[in-house]
Design a protein around this motif. Structure first.
Motif, PDB file in Angstrom:
ATOM      1  N   PRO A 119     -27.520   2.119  21.690  1.00 41.98           N
ATOM      2  CA  PRO A 119     -27.002   3.484  21.900  1.00 41.98           C
ATOM      3  C   PRO A 119     -26.157   3.906  20.708  1.00 41.98           C
ATOM      4  CG  PRO A 119     -25.818   1.903  23.284  1.00 41.98           C
ATOM      5  CD  PRO A 119     -26.948   1.160  22.647  1.00 41.98           C
ATOM      6  N   PRO A 120     -26.162   5.205  20.405  1.00 37.56           N
ATOM      7  CA  PRO A 120     -25.346   5.658  19.267  1.00 37.56           C
ATOM      8  C   PRO A 120     -23.865   5.472  19.557  1.00 37.56           C
ATOM      9  CG  PRO A 120     -26.266   7.543  20.460  1.00 37.56           C
ATOM     10  CD  PRO A 120     -26.879   6.312  21.060  1.00 37.56           C
ATOM     11  N   LYS A 121     -23.096   5.211  18.522  1.00 34.95           N
ATOM     12  CA  LYS A 121     -21.651   5.142  18.658  1.00 34.95           C
ATOM     13  C   LYS A 121     -21.081   6.545  18.911  1.00 34.95           C
ATOM     14  CE  LYS A 121     -20.180   0.896  17.954  1.00 34.95           C
ATOM     15  NZ  LYS A 121     -20.807   0.272  19.139  1.00 34.95           N
ATOM     16  N   LEU A 122     -19.955   6.596  19.603  1.00 32.50           N
ATOM     17  CA  LEU A 122     -19.238   7.864  19.717  1.00 32.50           C
ATOM     18  C   LEU A 122     -18.567   8.165  18.370  1.00 32.50           C
ATOM     19  CD1 LEU A 122     -17.393   7.328  23.131  1.00 32.50           C
ATOM     20  CD2 LEU A 122     -19.703   8.172  22.731  1.00 32.50           C
ATOM     21  N   SER A 172     -16.745  -1.412  24.610  1.00 33.01           N
ATOM     22  CA  SER A 172     -17.642  -0.975  25.692  1.00 33.01           C
ATOM     23  C   SER A 172     -17.859   0.528  25.674  1.00 33.01           C
ATOM     24  CB  SER A 172     -17.056  -1.333  27.064  1.00 33.01           C
ATOM     25  OG  SER A 172     -17.092  -2.697  27.290  1.00 33.01           O
ATOM     26  N   LEU A 173     -16.777   1.249  25.433  1.00 29.76           N
ATOM     27  CA  LEU A 173     -16.855   2.713  25.478  1.00 29.76           C
ATOM     28  C   LEU A 173     -17.647   3.273  24.299  1.00 29.76           C
ATOM     29  CD1 LEU A 173     -13.189   3.298  26.629  1.00 29.76           C
ATOM     30  CD2 LEU A 173     -15.187   4.154  27.872  1.00 29.76           C
ATOM     31  N   GLY A 174     -17.841   2.466  23.277  1.00 33.53           N
ATOM     32  CA  GLY A 174     -18.678   2.907  22.167  1.00 33.53           C
ATOM     33  C   GLY A 174     -17.931   3.591  21.041  1.00 33.53           C
ATOM     34  N   ALA A 199     -21.467  -3.527  27.714  1.00 30.57           N
ATOM     35  CA  ALA A 199     -21.971  -2.153  27.639  1.00 30.57           C
ATOM     36  C   ALA A 199     -23.454  -2.074  27.297  1.00 30.57           C
ATOM     37  CB  ALA A 199     -21.173  -1.374  26.592  1.00 30.57           C
ATOM     38  N   LYS A 200     -24.055  -3.182  26.897  1.00 32.31           N
ATOM     39  CA  LYS A 200     -25.410  -3.188  26.345  1.00 32.31           C
ATOM     40  C   LYS A 200     -25.464  -2.435  25.028  1.00 32.31           C
ATOM     41  CE  LYS A 200     -28.802  -3.984  29.803  1.00 32.31           C
ATOM     42  NZ  LYS A 200     -29.890  -3.473  30.624  1.00 32.31           N
ATOM     43  N   ASP A 201     -24.790  -2.967  24.060  1.00 32.20           N
ATOM     44  CA  ASP A 201     -24.751  -2.392  22.725  1.00 32.20           C
ATOM     45  C   ASP A 201     -24.788  -3.568  21.759  1.00 32.20           C
ATOM     46  OD1 ASP A 201     -24.347  -0.783  20.493  1.00 32.20           O
ATOM     47  OD2 ASP A 201     -22.371  -0.066  21.103  1.00 32.20           O
ATOM     48  N   PRO A 223     -26.036   5.479  28.357  1.00 35.64           N
ATOM     49  CA  PRO A 223     -26.660   4.156  28.329  1.00 35.64           C
ATOM     50  C   PRO A 223     -25.683   3.000  28.483  1.00 35.64           C
ATOM     51  CG  PRO A 223     -26.469   5.053  26.114  1.00 35.64           C
ATOM     52  CD  PRO A 223     -26.007   6.125  27.041  1.00 35.64           C
ATOM     53  N   ARG A 224     -24.393   3.227  28.367  1.00 35.79           N
ATOM     54  CA  ARG A 224     -23.440   2.115  28.382  1.00 35.79           C
ATOM     55  C   ARG A 224     -23.055   1.733  29.802  1.00 35.79           C
ATOM     56  NH1 ARG A 224     -21.716   1.545  23.364  1.00 35.79           N
ATOM     57  NH2 ARG A 224     -22.403   3.217  21.988  1.00 35.79           N
ATOM     58  N   ILE A 225     -22.968   0.439  30.043  1.00 39.86           N
ATOM     59  CA  ILE A 225     -22.536  -0.060  31.347  1.00 39.86           C
ATOM     60  C   ILE A 225     -21.077  -0.454  31.214  1.00 39.86           C
ATOM     61  CG2 ILE A 225     -22.969  -1.750  33.146  1.00 39.86           C
ATOM     62  CD1 ILE A 225     -25.804  -1.996  32.089  1.00 39.86           C
ATOM     63  N   LEU A 226     -20.217   0.209  31.970  1.00 34.94           N
ATOM     64  CA  LEU A 226     -18.783  -0.045  31.856  1.00 34.94           C
ATOM     65  C   LEU A 226     -18.288  -0.872  33.028  1.00 34.94           C
ATOM     66  CD1 LEU A 226     -17.634   3.531  30.779  1.00 34.94           C
ATOM     67  CD2 LEU A 226     -18.076   1.548  29.317  1.00 34.94           C
ATOM     68  N   THR A 284     -12.854   0.530  33.874  1.00 34.89           N
ATOM     69  CA  THR A 284     -13.038   1.394  32.709  1.00 34.89           C
ATOM     70  C   THR A 284     -13.827   2.637  33.110  1.00 34.89           C
ATOM     71  OG1 THR A 284     -13.116  -0.628  31.365  1.00 34.89           O
ATOM     72  CG2 THR A 284     -13.771   1.404  30.292  1.00 34.89           C
TER      73      THR A 284
END
Lengths: 236, 236
Positions: free
Chosen positions: A72-75, A98-100, A138-140, B218-221, B225
């Motif tokens: 997923p793209p970063k914030l 996790s939040l990106g 987070a699956k990143d 897409p992120r799992i928190l 959070t």
């Protein structure tokens, strides 16, 4: 661990990985995987996909990989957080990953106790581990940039203005009576103070660096709660 | 503890309180208060203000009270959270209280392990303690309503529709591809699933109860959070 994060050294072939240690134990004991199962996997800094279990015993986990998805793209967000107490540091670092957020800066402040900087949790290996745990949650696969700014003033005066750039910078500060901005221009920069808040000289420095004050209302939140609530509030 | 929360039984006169135990220890060891200092205080369920230290030793803290402020208003928000693992339960309960939610419902779900319900942390005294810690953190005096719904279906079918009422109900569900609603009508209800998510039958029940799906990306928190990020996202 929602994603088995593979390090470059885990790869025994371009489509084959071999894991030991914490991740092996987790896949055996928590996932309770078996040969033939598919696990969600990702290559650190690279693509994500599936790993089929070829072998799983008490010495190693071997996976056959299909990495066909982008992470997923970063914030477009830099968090500038006054170094929290060691007890909450791990959660703050992992939650940020996790939040990106793209970049996390842990910065000194008047109300940060000096001893926090020499906590064992500040060891690079621990900080990296917390970031990896956050990505696995987070699956990143992409680590945020982590910077340690042990000196408030040089960071805020010399580096922060460039990070804010042409985007929107905000500093959470109680009593500033500023509503949330209607329009946010990326990149975003968000500064979160220590327990007890920024002292006035720090707050003024942050304003001079291009941040705008943001009143979060009457409630005082713990750092990790404030951080997630603010990232949510940005609506990214 | 940003607020010393007084219980009715602490009052030895309408404007005088006497504390022992945890709060005494905290004021001595963390606040390092002295006679003559003013502490932020609030009466559970009542007003807030200042307490001047009249006496402070190893047996008791005595305060002279001026309670002249109302607590912050509660958010018009009911959180419906699948019972989390005991390890994170305390943080979820305390964070919910800190964030100011009006009502927290801990609900069963298919992917909630039965053992979670019999954890020592589910004891009423512990749950209340976590709520009080959250209020002390946030500077609030009003306990959220806490409900335990050990059976998913009766709660969701018989009680949830009335909680949603004419307001906006949302259920976080990955892949539902629903953007965040442009307009939110109070009261708000927000359902957050267990690790691993709601099963489809649960998700469908929540939709029938009047909730709308919400895709969080897409992120799992982690639950705590996700909860803070969602409350922030609501922009209350």
């Amino acid at each position: 661990m929602n994603l088995v994060l593979l390090l470059p050294e885990d790869l025994v072939a371009p489509d084959r990985a071999r894991l030991t240690g914490r991740r092996l134990a987790h896949v055996r004991e928590v996932h309770r995987a078996a040969v033939g199962d598919d696990l969600a996997v990702g290559l650190l800094g690279g693509r994500m996909g599936r790993g089929r279990v070829l072998r799983l015993d008490d010495t190693a986990l071997e996976l056959s990989l299909v990495l066909d998805q982008d992470p997923p793209p970063k914030l477009p967000l830099t968090l500038v957080v006054a170094l929290p107490r060691p007890k909450v540091l791990n959660r703050v670092v992992a939650a940020s990953a996790s939040l990106g957020v793209a970049r996390l800066v842990l910065v000194n402040a008047w109300k940060v106790e000096k001893a926090y900087w020499s906590s064992p949790r500040m060891a690079p290996e621990n900080l990296r581990e917390q970031l990896l745990l956050g990505l696995e949650q987070a699956k990143d696969t992409v680590l945020p940039e982590l910077r340690l700014a042990r000196l408030f003033r040089p960071f805020v005066e010399d580096e922060l203005p460039a990070l804010v750039g042409g985007g929107t910078g905000l500093v959470a500060h109680p009593g500033s009576a500023q509503p949330f901005p209607a329009v946010l221009a990326a990149p975003l920069t968000l500064a979160i103070g220590p327990e007890g808040g920024w002292i006035d000289a720090e707050f003024q420095s942050l304003l001079r660096a291009g941040l705008r004050p943001l009143d979060l209302g009457p409630r005082i939140l713990r750092t990790e709660t404030a951080l997630a609530a603010l990232v949510g509030r940005l609506g990214l």
